[in-house]
Design a protein around this motif. Structure first.
Motif, PDB file in Angstrom:
ATOM      1  N   VAL A 208       0.846  -1.193   0.000  1.00  0.00           N
ATOM      2  CA  VAL A 208       0.000   0.000   0.000  1.00  0.00           C
ATOM      3  C   VAL A 208       0.882   1.244   0.000  1.00  0.00           C
ATOM      4  CG1 VAL A 208      -1.754   1.269   1.288  1.00  0.00           C
ATOM      5  CG2 VAL A 208      -1.795  -1.227   1.261  1.00  0.00           C
ATOM      6  N   PRO A 209       0.640   2.224  -0.900  1.00  0.00           N
ATOM      7  CA  PRO A 209       1.441   3.442  -0.913  1.00  0.00           C
ATOM      8  C   PRO A 209       1.291   4.218   0.380  1.00  0.00           C
ATOM      9  CG  PRO A 209       0.115   3.220  -2.913  1.00  0.00           C
ATOM     10  CD  PRO A 209      -0.359   2.188  -1.949  1.00  0.00           C
ATOM     11  N   GLU A 210       2.247   5.062   0.647  1.00  0.00           N
ATOM     12  CA  GLU A 210       2.181   5.917   1.829  1.00  0.00           C
ATOM     13  C   GLU A 210       0.942   6.804   1.747  1.00  0.00           C
ATOM     14  OE1 GLU A 210       4.104   5.905   4.501  1.00  0.00           O
ATOM     15  OE2 GLU A 210       5.133   4.176   3.644  1.00  0.00           O
ATOM     16  N   PRO A 211       0.277   7.063   2.895  1.00  0.00           N
ATOM     17  CA  PRO A 211      -0.944   7.848   2.875  1.00  0.00           C
ATOM     18  C   PRO A 211      -0.783   9.218   2.248  1.00  0.00           C
ATOM     19  CG  PRO A 211      -0.679   6.769   4.994  1.00  0.00           C
ATOM     20  CD  PRO A 211       0.583   6.529   4.230  1.00  0.00           C
ATOM     21  N   SER A 212       0.422   9.806   2.334  1.00  0.00           N
ATOM     22  CA  SER A 212       0.630  11.149   1.814  1.00  0.00           C
ATOM     23  C   SER A 212       0.818  11.170   0.304  1.00  0.00           C
ATOM     24  CB  SER A 212       1.862  11.773   2.485  1.00  0.00           C
ATOM     25  OG  SER A 212       3.008  10.981   2.203  1.00  0.00           O
ATOM     26  N   THR A 213       0.944   9.994  -0.292  1.00  0.00           N
ATOM     27  CA  THR A 213       1.222   9.918  -1.719  1.00  0.00           C
ATOM     28  C   THR A 213      -0.033  10.234  -2.535  1.00  0.00           C
ATOM     29  OG1 THR A 213       2.921   8.260  -1.371  1.00  0.00           O
ATOM     30  CG2 THR A 213       2.003   8.407  -3.567  1.00  0.00           C
ATOM     31  N   ALA A 214       0.091  11.134  -3.497  1.00  0.00           N
ATOM     32  CA  ALA A 214      -1.039  11.471  -4.361  1.00  0.00           C
ATOM     33  C   ALA A 214      -1.172  10.425  -5.455  1.00  0.00           C
ATOM     34  CB  ALA A 214      -0.826  12.854  -4.973  1.00  0.00           C
ATOM     35  N   GLY A 215      -2.410  10.112  -5.854  1.00  0.00           N
ATOM     36  CA  GLY A 215      -2.632   9.149  -6.914  1.00  0.00           C
ATOM     37  C   GLY A 215      -2.703   9.822  -8.276  1.00  0.00           C
ATOM     38  N   THR A 216      -2.918   9.000  -9.284  1.00  0.00           N
ATOM     39  CA  THR A 216      -2.970   9.524 -10.651  1.00  0.00           C
ATOM     40  C   THR A 216      -4.394   9.654 -11.176  1.00  0.00           C
ATOM     41  OG1 THR A 216      -2.811   7.306 -11.653  1.00  0.00           O
ATOM     42  CG2 THR A 216      -0.743   8.441 -11.136  1.00  0.00           C
ATOM     43  N   GLU A 253       1.458   1.170 -11.233  1.00  0.00           N
ATOM     44  CA  GLU A 253       0.990   0.502 -10.019  1.00  0.00           C
ATOM     45  C   GLU A 253      -0.533   0.563  -9.907  1.00  0.00           C
ATOM     46  OE1 GLU A 253       2.985   2.538  -6.902  1.00  0.00           O
ATOM     47  OE2 GLU A 253       4.857   1.390  -7.096  1.00  0.00           O
ATOM     48  N   GLU A 254      -1.119   1.713 -10.287  1.00  0.00           N
ATOM     49  CA  GLU A 254      -2.551   1.910 -10.097  1.00  0.00           C
ATOM     50  C   GLU A 254      -3.393   1.352 -11.248  1.00  0.00           C
ATOM     51  OE1 GLU A 254      -3.329   6.030  -9.385  1.00  0.00           O
ATOM     52  OE2 GLU A 254      -1.957   6.141  -7.683  1.00  0.00           O
ATOM     53  N   VAL A 255      -2.872   1.417 -12.463  1.00  0.00           N
ATOM     54  CA  VAL A 255      -3.678   1.080 -13.635  1.00  0.00           C
ATOM     55  C   VAL A 255      -3.256  -0.240 -14.266  1.00  0.00           C
ATOM     56  CG1 VAL A 255      -4.436   1.921 -15.901  1.00  0.00           C
ATOM     57  CG2 VAL A 255      -4.103   3.525 -14.029  1.00  0.00           C
ATOM     58  N   GLY A 256      -1.989  -0.617 -14.098  1.00  0.00           N
ATOM     59  CA  GLY A 256      -1.522  -1.876 -14.665  1.00  0.00           C
ATOM     60  C   GLY A 256      -0.968  -1.756 -16.061  1.00  0.00           C
TER      61      GLY A 256
END
Length: 326
Positions: A208-216, A253-256
């Motif tokens: 799981v990414p760090e909570p502070s990390t913004a997604g795409t 990581e998010e979309v594959g």
């Protein structure tokens, strides 16, 4: 009317069993007429246990397979343990042999193991749930396993990955049979996305990414509203406030898939909708979908679908405009 036979085997998973009926039975033609007849059957017509705490009774036996245009095999709880024909239920091979030439055979989730054990996937591409893909490949080396996709369409034999990817595959069949408009209407009715981006890679367990990390996700939404513009990786990364390297890693990581592959896929889907629902010339479709020129558009569409834009429009506009045949 196109007949779909859904074969429920002992231990069938209720969710997977319900997908074909929910998707195909919802499809309607221009006058509101049903486009598919869905029959649920068991090998002998008797009740079967499900993977839950109840059994089901079907109105048909395996005779329904001989009259079907599409045969769907939903996953059962024991299917991932199948290693060969000796593990198949008595009578199943004989039932599958009755499927008419030219009819489609479809598996959902680990029912791919059953089709492989029956010899229907030899020397063909296929997929299954990512958790079982490595063992599947070792058990059935003649099958060209692709664990990174949500479904595989090999013409008359189609396979899907885990659970809800059966929805993706059934919507794909609607799109193939009747065009994007019908598939999109069914998707809206069932409150599911008409097309999911990426493949199974986005569902495989990752740290799981760090909570502070913004997604795409915000950048993906921003890009979808600007597909006609010449978007570059630098533009996407700048919008997300990330370096290109970080954005590319996070996106995958998010979309594959990579940002470039994702953009091309979205542009292809937009172009398909325009070909099916508008009278825009090819230059206009290419411009609206962000391919720049008609020549570039032709190359990309042929690489993705194996057909030219004119052939695609001819096929799917005809499908949409012709009256349904009984």
């Amino acid at each position: 009317m196109h007949r779909v036979a859904v074969l429920a085997l002992d231990g069938v998973i209720p969710f997977e069993l319900s997908i074909p009926s929910r998707i195909f039975a919802t499809a309607r033609g221009p006058a509101g007429e049903p486009l598919y007849e869905v029959l649920t059957c068991t090998l002998d017509g008797g009740p079967v246990r499900t993977a839950a705490d109840f059994s089901i009774a079907a109105a048909h036996d395996a005779d329904a397979l001989a009259t079907a245009d599409t045969v769907v095999l939903p996953a059962a709880s024991s299917h991932s343990a199948v290693t060969g024909p000796d593990d198949l239920p008595p009578g199943l091979l004989e039932a599958l042999s009755r499927v008419r030439p030219g009819a489609r055979t479809v598996s959902i989730c680990v029912a791919t193991f059953v089709l492989a054990a029956a010899g229907l996937l030899d020397d063909r591409p296929a997929t299954t749930h990512w958790k079982h893909a490595e063992r599947f490949a070792a058990t059935f080396p003649r099958v060209r396993m692709d664990a990174g996709v949500l479904f595989v369409d090999d013409g008359d034999v189609l396979t899907s990955a885990g659970a809800s990817s059966g929805v993706d595959l059934c919507l794909h069949l609607l799109r193939r049979d009747h065009g994007s408009e019908v598939a999109n209407q069914v998707a809206r009715s069932c409150v599911v996305p008409p097309w999911r981006d990426g493949g199974q890679a986005q569902y495989i367990e990752h740290p799981v990414p760090e909570p502070s990390t913004a997604g795409t996700a915000p950048t993906r939404a921003w890009a979808l509203s600007r597909l006609g513009e010449p978007l570059q990786l630098a533009d996407l990364a700048r919008h997300a406030g990330m370096s290109r390297r970080t954005f590319t890693r996070r996106f995958r990581e998010e979309v594959g898939t990579s940002p470039g592959q994702w953009l091309t896929r979205q542009r292809i889907e937009l172009a398909r909708r325009l070909l099916e629902t508008s009278d825009l010339p090819m230059d206009g479709v290419a411009d609206r979908a962000g391919f720049g020129t008609a020549a570039s558009f032709r190359r990309h569409l042929h690489a993705a679908l194996g057909v030219s834009p004119h052939a695609y429009r001819r096929t799917f506009r005809a499908t949409r405009e012709e009256p349904a045949r009984a």
